[in-house]
Scaffold this active site. Structure first.
Site, PDB file in Angstrom:
ATOM      1  N   ALA A 208     -71.953  44.194  16.158  1.00 21.19           N
ATOM      2  CA  ALA A 208     -73.166  44.211  15.339  1.00 21.19           C
ATOM      3  C   ALA A 208     -74.453  44.258  16.148  1.00 21.19           C
ATOM      4  CB  ALA A 208     -73.180  42.988  14.411  1.00 21.19           C
ATOM      5  N   GLY A 211     -78.007  43.810  14.610  1.00 23.37           N
ATOM      6  CA  GLY A 211     -77.754  43.862  13.176  1.00 23.37           C
ATOM      7  C   GLY A 211     -78.362  44.993  12.382  1.00 23.37           C
ATOM      8  N   GLY A 212     -78.787  46.076  13.031  1.00 25.04           N
ATOM      9  CA  GLY A 212     -79.381  47.174  12.275  1.00 25.04           C
ATOM     10  C   GLY A 212     -78.449  47.737  11.215  1.00 25.04           C
ATOM     11  N   LYS A 213     -77.203  47.970  11.578  1.00 25.13           N
ATOM     12  CA  LYS A 213     -76.250  48.528  10.608  1.00 25.13           C
ATOM     13  C   LYS A 213     -75.786  47.453   9.630  1.00 25.13           C
ATOM     14  CE  LYS A 213     -74.660  52.425  13.409  1.00 25.13           C
ATOM     15  NZ  LYS A 213     -75.650  52.267  14.498  1.00 25.13           N
ATOM     16  N   CYS A 332     -72.856  56.241  20.067  1.00 28.15           N
ATOM     17  CA  CYS A 332     -74.061  57.064  20.261  1.00 28.15           C
ATOM     18  C   CYS A 332     -73.909  57.837  21.570  1.00 28.15           C
ATOM     19  CB  CYS A 332     -75.327  56.218  20.234  1.00 28.15           C
ATOM     20  SG  CYS A 332     -75.334  54.806  21.354  1.00 28.15           S
TER      21      CYS A 332
END
Length: 390
Positions: A208, A211-213, A332
């Protein structure tokens, strides 16, 4: 500061960035902040000009330069005004000698450009990695709608296929919209859609970070269900709780994991999750527009270690998914060894797991998933695949 003094400041900063990249030290942004914190006399225009110069030089250099001056001379060879600042003035760079070494131009170190080419990225695709990233945001539907932003920022542009996403002018101050918006690249928002979160589900965000997602999942779930947000980095994970409180998210639980003992600490979640999202640690080749000096930090050995970690995380995540549930793998990175090949290897060794067809607003088929690139999709680079458990 005079133009010559700005050039000298940029050279000094580049020296520190190059050393930090070699020794795995602080990021360029951190080094720039520290530099000016000790030089209060520099005004905002000076700080901005030096910062832009530093990043322009970093983007221009392929191989890691020998030093800041050699890196700056590369750009000076293309800019007569910049070359004129090498005038030997008290706070400026010494005059340029005819035989001085200059850094080599390029997109990345040669060994990396070869790997990118082997992963199907031509010169145009690679060149786009040296560009500048836009400012994308995700509007938090728990707090409001994109209209609240577009009414105040006329230049805000909707992003096709992402109803909660907007692209803003570079440098837009987001402080007045705290809680209502989250800075998040459009590509990151696209790959999160592969998790297909639904109200009431039990979801594990295995890597995580800050915690953006996790916050995007919670908003899509309408604050119904439960999300377990995990990471082995205490510092990054500690940032999630205050962000969640500001965003109005209450269904996210954080859990700090010990490297190598993750499954032991997740025993209560084995075979339980509707979806496990693995946004795995990776080379970050898809994020060079935001972190251009990251090209100089990579080594073949580091990528090998990341590939081994990704495989272990995929197998770990699979153990948490309920029968018929989903495992979503995201990196990414634009390298096939971390993306398509990694996902293909998982499908080969995990009996009964089947790749799911993905219909997302961006991306092109690559192996068992989709790949997004700056040149083709206008986003950061990502690979994403979704697997269904037996």
């Amino acid at each position: 500061m005079t133009p010559a003094a700005r050039a000298q400041a940029a050279i000094e900063l580049l020296d520190t960035v190059i050393i930090a990249a070699r020794d795995n030290g602080p990021a360029a942004d951190t080094l720039i902040q520290r530099y000016f914190a000790a030089r209060r006399y520099a005004g905002s225009k000076d700080r901005r000009a030096v910062r832009e110069l530093v990043y322009a030089v970093i983007r221009a250099c392929g191989e890691r330069p020998a030093g800041g001056r050699a890196a700056m001379l590369l750009l000076a060879g293309q800019d007569a005004d910049l070359a004129a600042t090498f005038d030997g003035s008290p706070h400026g760079p010494a005059p340029i000698a005819a035989d001085e070494p200059r850094a080599a131009a390029g997109v990345a170190p040669a060994w990396l450009t070869e790997r990118l080419a082997a992963s199907g990225l031509d010169a145009a695709e690679q060149g786009a990695l040296a560009g500048r990233a836009p400012l994308d945001i995700r509007v938090n539907r728990l707090k409001g709608t994109p209209t609240q932003i577009t009414e105040q920022i006329a230049a805000a542009e909707p992003i096709a296929g992402l109803p909660d996403a907007l692209r803003l002018p570079a440098g837009t101050d987001l402080a007045p919209f705290a809680g209502l918006v989250e800075p998040q690249d459009a590509g990151s928002q696209v790959v999160t859609l592969a998790a297909a979160p639904q109200p009431g589900q039990q979801i594990v965000d295995l890597c995580a970070g800050a915690g953006g997602k996790t916050l995007a999942l919670a908003a899509a779930m309408g604050e119904q269900g439960h999300i377990l947000a995990c990471d082995t980095d205490r510092g990054r994970l500690s940032r999630l709780s205050p962000r969640a409180a500001q965003a109005g998210v209450t269904i996210a639980e954080t859990r700090l994991l010990n490297p190598g003992r993750e499954l032991e600490l997740l025993a209560d979640w084995q075979g339980r999750a509707d979806t496990v999202l693995i946004d795995a640690p990776c080379s970050g080749t898809g994020t060079w527009r935001r972190n251009p000096e990251a090209r100089w930090r990579l080594t073949p050995g580091r990528i090998d270690r990341l590939v081994a970690m990704q495989a272990r995380l995929l197998d770990l995540g699979a153990a948490l998914v309920r029968p018929g549930g989903a495992l979503v793998y995201v990196v990414c990175s634009l390298l096939d060894e971390e993306g398509a090949d990694q996902a293909g290897a998982f499908a080969s060794r995990q009996t009964g797991w089947t790749p799911a067809a993905l219909s997302l607003p961006a991306g092109s088929p690559r192996g068992p998933g989709l790949r997004l690139t700056p040149a083709s999709d206008g986003t950061d680079g990502f690979f994403v695949a979704r697997f269904t458990a037996p």
